[in-house]
Design a protein around this motif. Sequence first.
Motif, short mmCIF file in Angstrom:
data_model
loop_
_atom_site.label_atom_id
_atom_site.label_comp_id
_atom_site.label_asym_id
_atom_site.label_seq_id
_atom_site.Cartn_x
_atom_site.Cartn_y
_atom_site.Cartn_z
N VAL A 38 -21.54 48.40 19.13
CA VAL A 38 -21.23 47.67 17.90
C VAL A 38 -21.37 46.17 18.12
O VAL A 38 -21.91 45.45 17.26
CB VAL A 38 -19.81 48.02 17.40
CG1 VAL A 38 -19.43 47.17 16.20
CG2 VAL A 38 -19.74 49.50 17.04
N VAL A 54 -18.30 44.48 8.72
CA VAL A 54 -17.70 45.42 9.65
C VAL A 54 -16.51 46.09 8.97
O VAL A 54 -15.56 45.42 8.56
CB VAL A 54 -17.24 44.72 10.95
CG1 VAL A 54 -16.50 45.70 11.86
CG2 VAL A 54 -18.43 44.11 11.67
N TYR A 128 -21.54 47.84 9.71
CA TYR A 128 -21.04 48.89 10.61
C TYR A 128 -19.82 49.51 9.96
O TYR A 128 -18.91 48.81 9.49
CB TYR A 128 -20.67 48.32 11.97
CG TYR A 128 -19.84 49.28 12.80
CD1 TYR A 128 -20.40 50.44 13.31
CD2 TYR A 128 -18.48 49.04 13.01
CE1 TYR A 128 -19.63 51.34 14.03
CE2 TYR A 128 -17.70 49.93 13.73
CZ TYR A 128 -18.28 51.08 14.24
OH TYR A 128 -17.53 51.97 14.95
N LEU A 163 -24.98 50.94 10.63
CA LEU A 163 -24.68 51.67 11.86
C LEU A 163 -23.37 52.43 11.67
O LEU A 163 -22.37 51.85 11.24
CB LEU A 163 -24.53 50.70 13.04
CG LEU A 163 -24.06 51.31 14.37
CD1 LEU A 163 -25.11 52.27 14.91
CD2 LEU A 163 -23.75 50.21 15.39
N CYS A 164 -23.39 53.72 11.95
CA CYS A 164 -22.19 54.56 11.90
C CYS A 164 -21.89 55.09 13.30
O CYS A 164 -22.82 55.36 14.06
CB CYS A 164 -22.36 55.73 10.94
SG CYS A 164 -22.63 55.25 9.22
#
Length: 459
Positions: A38, A54, A128, A163-164
Motif C-alpha cells: 500500500v 485511502v 486504496y 487497489l484492494c
Amino acid sequence: MQSALNWSSSSVSRPPFDSRSSHRVQFYETESFLSQSVSRFVLAGLNHGEAVIVVATDAHVRELENCLRNENIDLNSVLSTKQLLLLDARELLPKIMKEGLPDPVEFRRTVGEVLRDCASRFPLVRAYGEMVHLLCVEGNFPAALNLEKEWNALAKEMPFQLLCGYSITNFNRETHGVFFDSVCKLHSHIVPTELYSTLTDPDSQSREIARLQQRAQSLEMEVADRLRIEKELRRANEDLLRITYVASHDLKEPLREITTFLQLIKDRYADKLDSQGTRFIHHTVNASARMRELIEGILLHARMSLEEQPLKSVDFNSAFEDAVANLSIAIRNSCGQVTRTSLPTIRAQSVHIVQLFQNLIGNALKFHKTTIPKVHVSARQDGNLWIFSVTDNGIGIPEPYLESVFTLFQKLHGNSAFPGSGIGLATCKKIVESLGGKIWAESELGQGSTFQFTIPEAC
C-alpha cells in the motif's frame, strides 16, 4: 438478503477498463507485506502529482503515515491540499450499506462524490480500499463482491486506479474456491502473496508454481482421505447410537416388570417379611427407580443425536414457561422461586430448548441448601450472540469440577444425597453445541452457581 444473491464465479465477468484505469487486488499473508504494498502504491501516486484516496482502518492509516514520513513526504502539505485523503473504513462502510449489501445510491453519493472532486483537481486519481476486507471478516462475501462491482461501475464513468487488499486467510476453506475465482474475475490485475511476489526471475517463479501444484494435489488427496474417514466414523457413531437407543429401550420393559413384582411381593407378603426383608425390597425398588431414570436419560441423549430436527423460530419465553410447567411438582415440593427476564426469539429446536431450560432449572432446584431455592434466567445480546444465564442460590460447585460436570455420567454427589443420572448437563452441552454455542459454569462453593450458554442469533 445475502443468501438470495448469486455470487458464483459464472455470474462474474472481468471488468472493462480504459488505459488509464486499473483495479488491482493484492493478496497477502502478513500485515507488514500489505503495508509495504500500500505504501508503494500511495507513494507512487503522490510523487506523480496524482490524488490518492485511502479508505482503511485507523491502525493501517497510522502505519501508512509513518511510512510516508520515512519517505520524506510532507504530510501536512498533501493533506491540506487534499492530494491525500484518509478515510476511516469502519466509519464509511455502515454509511453505504443497506440490508446487508452495499447500496448503489449511497455508494455514489459518498465514495463517488469524493472521486469526482479529486478528478476535477488532479490529472489522475488512485484509491486504496479495505471495506471489502472488513466484509470478508464478517463473513459477508456476497456484499464484498457487490462492493467490487460498484467500484467497477464507477470506473466506467471516470478513470482511476484502485487497489484492494484481501488476506489469503479469507479463502482457507475448500468452499471458498468459488468466492476466490469471483474476486479474481472482478479485478484487472492479480498480485499474489509475498511468497510468490518476492521471486523475481522466471525460473524461480516456475519452480514455485510447480511446488504449489504438487502441494495442492497432495492437499486434495488428504482432504479426500479425511472425508472418507469422517464418513466412516460418522456411520460407526450412528450405529453405536442406534445400538444404545435400542438396548436402552428394550431394558425398560423387564425393568418395569422387576419393579412391579417387587412391589407386589412387598404388598402381598408384608406380614411374612421381617424388617431386613422389607429393607432389601425397599433398596431394590429404589435401585430400579434410579436405573429407570438412567435409561430415560440415555434414551434422550441418543435420540438427540439420531433425530435431526429443522431449525424454527423459537420463543424462549414460551420454552421457559413449558420447562417450568414440567417442573411444577419439583418447584412446589421445594417451595422454589423461578423467575426470568424477557428472553429473545431465536432459530432453534423448541423441544431441545425446553429440555435445556428444564435440565438447568431442575438442577438448580435439586442442589439447594436449607434455604428456599431461587432460580433466575436472563439473557443479553453481544453482537451476533445471545448470552443466557441461569443463576441459583444453591450449594455451588467446587472449582476443579466446573468443566467436568458437563461430562456424561459425571456426578459429584452420591445418590443418597442428590439422586440423578449424571446425564442432564451433558445433554445441555450437546443441545447448545448443536446450535453453534458454548456452555460453561461459574460457581463458588456454598455461594450458588451461574450456568451460562451462548446461541448465535442466526444459528
